[in-house]
Scaffold this motif. Structure first.
Motif, short mmCIF file in Angstrom:
data_model
loop_
_atom_site.label_atom_id
_atom_site.label_comp_id
_atom_site.label_asym_id
_atom_site.label_seq_id
_atom_site.Cartn_x
_atom_site.Cartn_y
_atom_site.Cartn_z
N LEU A 120 42.86 43.63 31.50
CA LEU A 120 43.58 42.48 30.95
C LEU A 120 43.47 41.27 31.85
O LEU A 120 43.54 40.14 31.37
N ALA A 121 43.36 41.49 33.14
CA ALA A 121 43.28 40.38 34.09
C ALA A 121 42.69 40.87 35.39
O ALA A 121 42.68 42.07 35.67
N ARG A 122 42.17 39.92 36.18
CA ARG A 122 41.59 40.24 37.48
C ARG A 122 42.02 39.20 38.50
O ARG A 122 42.06 38.00 38.21
N VAL A 123 42.37 39.66 39.67
CA VAL A 123 42.58 38.78 40.82
C VAL A 123 41.72 39.32 41.94
O VAL A 123 41.98 40.41 42.46
N TYR A 124 40.65 38.59 42.29
CA TYR A 124 39.65 39.06 43.24
C TYR A 124 39.12 40.41 42.74
O TYR A 124 38.59 40.48 41.63
N ASP A 125 39.27 41.48 43.52
CA ASP A 125 38.73 42.78 43.08
C ASP A 125 39.83 43.71 42.56
O ASP A 125 39.65 44.91 42.47
N LYS A 126 40.97 43.14 42.20
CA LYS A 126 42.09 43.92 41.70
C LYS A 126 42.25 43.67 40.21
O LYS A 126 42.27 42.52 39.77
N TYR A 127 42.38 44.73 39.40
CA TYR A 127 42.43 44.61 37.96
C TYR A 127 43.77 45.10 37.40
O TYR A 127 44.39 46.01 37.95
N LEU A 128 44.18 44.47 36.31
CA LEU A 128 45.32 44.94 35.54
C LEU A 128 44.77 45.50 34.23
O LEU A 128 44.04 44.82 33.52
N TYR A 129 45.15 46.76 33.91
CA TYR A 129 44.62 47.44 32.75
C TYR A 129 45.69 47.61 31.68
O TYR A 129 46.89 47.52 31.94
N VAL A 130 45.22 47.87 30.46
CA VAL A 130 46.13 48.12 29.35
C VAL A 130 47.08 49.27 29.69
O VAL A 130 48.27 49.23 29.39
N ALA A 131 46.55 50.30 30.34
CA ALA A 131 47.38 51.45 30.69
C ALA A 131 48.52 51.08 31.63
O ALA A 131 49.55 51.76 31.67
N ASP A 132 48.35 49.99 32.40
CA ASP A 132 49.38 49.59 33.36
C ASP A 132 50.60 49.00 32.69
O ASP A 132 51.65 48.86 33.34
N ILE A 133 50.47 48.59 31.43
CA ILE A 133 51.62 47.95 30.76
C ILE A 133 52.20 48.83 29.67
O ILE A 133 52.98 48.36 28.85
#
Length: 286
Positions: free
Chosen positions: A31-44
């Motif tokens: 869903l989003a990226r900050v540098y090499d860190k990702y936010l995934y659908v599973a995280d929400i």
């Protein structure tokens, strides 16, 4: 995928930040990226439920993703500028985590194993053997009281009943107070300290030792009339009566048991750990 999830996915596609530039390692939809860190659908998962409208769902998720991006951008800048302090911060965080884990274990262990039944004989024995610890720090009182709005013209009836004996007139007093009083209590078996009185009555009514008498005390302000019948009292510096100290002594005994149980438990863990070779002292001086 439900219609709601399809709708959310379409909306979320507008907030994904640069996901094509750095392929995520996980086999999930980012869903989003900050540098090499990702936010995934599973995280929400769990952020919304089936009762939430598609519009509200999209707004909630969009706000969450934006806040995640903002926080992680700030976090990255903070980490880049605090390299020298990061090791200490991580050490503090790890120590805090360990403390939380141990605290959670203690609570569970005590809930399952601590004996919280304290008989009156044990409380009395502790009181008799430690009387020097139960000197009163404030005056305490046993009293009945009634607070009546000033517009109630028949309020003097309370003073009459109080002076003649509450038990003798309990029924008419209770009926009258229930119909006319702002607040009242006829239970004079409970010991009240000055902190308790402050919540019930005007300070000027009892300040300066005005309740240091077994009798009727009255007071009036612009809104209420106050009637108090003092049945008993003890002064600061006196030995507190057993009934007043009883609850506190029970807590003392339980806390003592708690510390003894934890001390024994940790000693057993230590001894058993060494016995089973789960721990050892390396190069310990003999």
């Amino acid at each position: 995928m439900s219609l709601k999830n399809v709708y959310i996915a379409l909306v979320l596609s507008t907030v994904v930040l640069g996901c094509n530039r750095h392929k995520p390692e996980k086999d999930q939809e980012p869903l989003a990226r900050v540098y090499d860190k990702y936010l995934y659908v599973a995280d929400i998962q769990g952020l919304i439920n089936d009762k939430t409208s598609p519009e509200d769902s999209a707004r909630i998720v969009s706000e969450y993703v934006e806040n995640w991006v903002r926080q992680n951008l700030i976090l990255r800048v903070a980490e880049d500028n605090l390299q020298s302090a990061l090791a200490n911060i991580n050490k503090q965080a790890e120590a805090y985590k360990e403390s939380l884990v141990i605290y959670a274990y203690e609570r569970q262990w005590l809930a399952e194993n601590l004996d919280t039944v304290v008989v009156d004989d044990s409380i009395r024995s502790y009181f008799d053997n430690n009387k020097k610890d139960f000197t009163l720090k404030t005056d305490i009182y046993q009293l009945a009281y009634a607070v009546v709005p000033v517009e109630v013209k028949s309020a003097d009836s309370i003073q009459y009943w109080f002076s003649r004996g509450i038990e003798k007139y309990r029924l008419p007093i209770e009926r009258y107070c229930a119909a006319n009083c702002q607040s009242f209590s006829l239970n004079s078996n409970i010991w009240l300290n000055e902190d308790d009185l402050f919540k019930l009555l005007p300070y000027d009514m009892y300040a300066g030792g005005k309740f240091r008498t077994k009798g009727i005390v009255t007071y009036r302000d612009t809104s209420f009339r106050y009637f108090v019948k003092v049945d008993d009292f003890h002064l600061a510096g006196d030995l507190g009566p057993f009934e007043y100290q009883k609850k506190g002594i029970k807590e003392i005994i339980i806390n003592k048991r708690k510390m003894e149980l934890l001390d024994k438990t940790y000693k057993d863990i230590y001894t058993e750990g060494l016995k089973r070779n789960n721990a050892e002292y390396i190069n310990k001086e003999q």
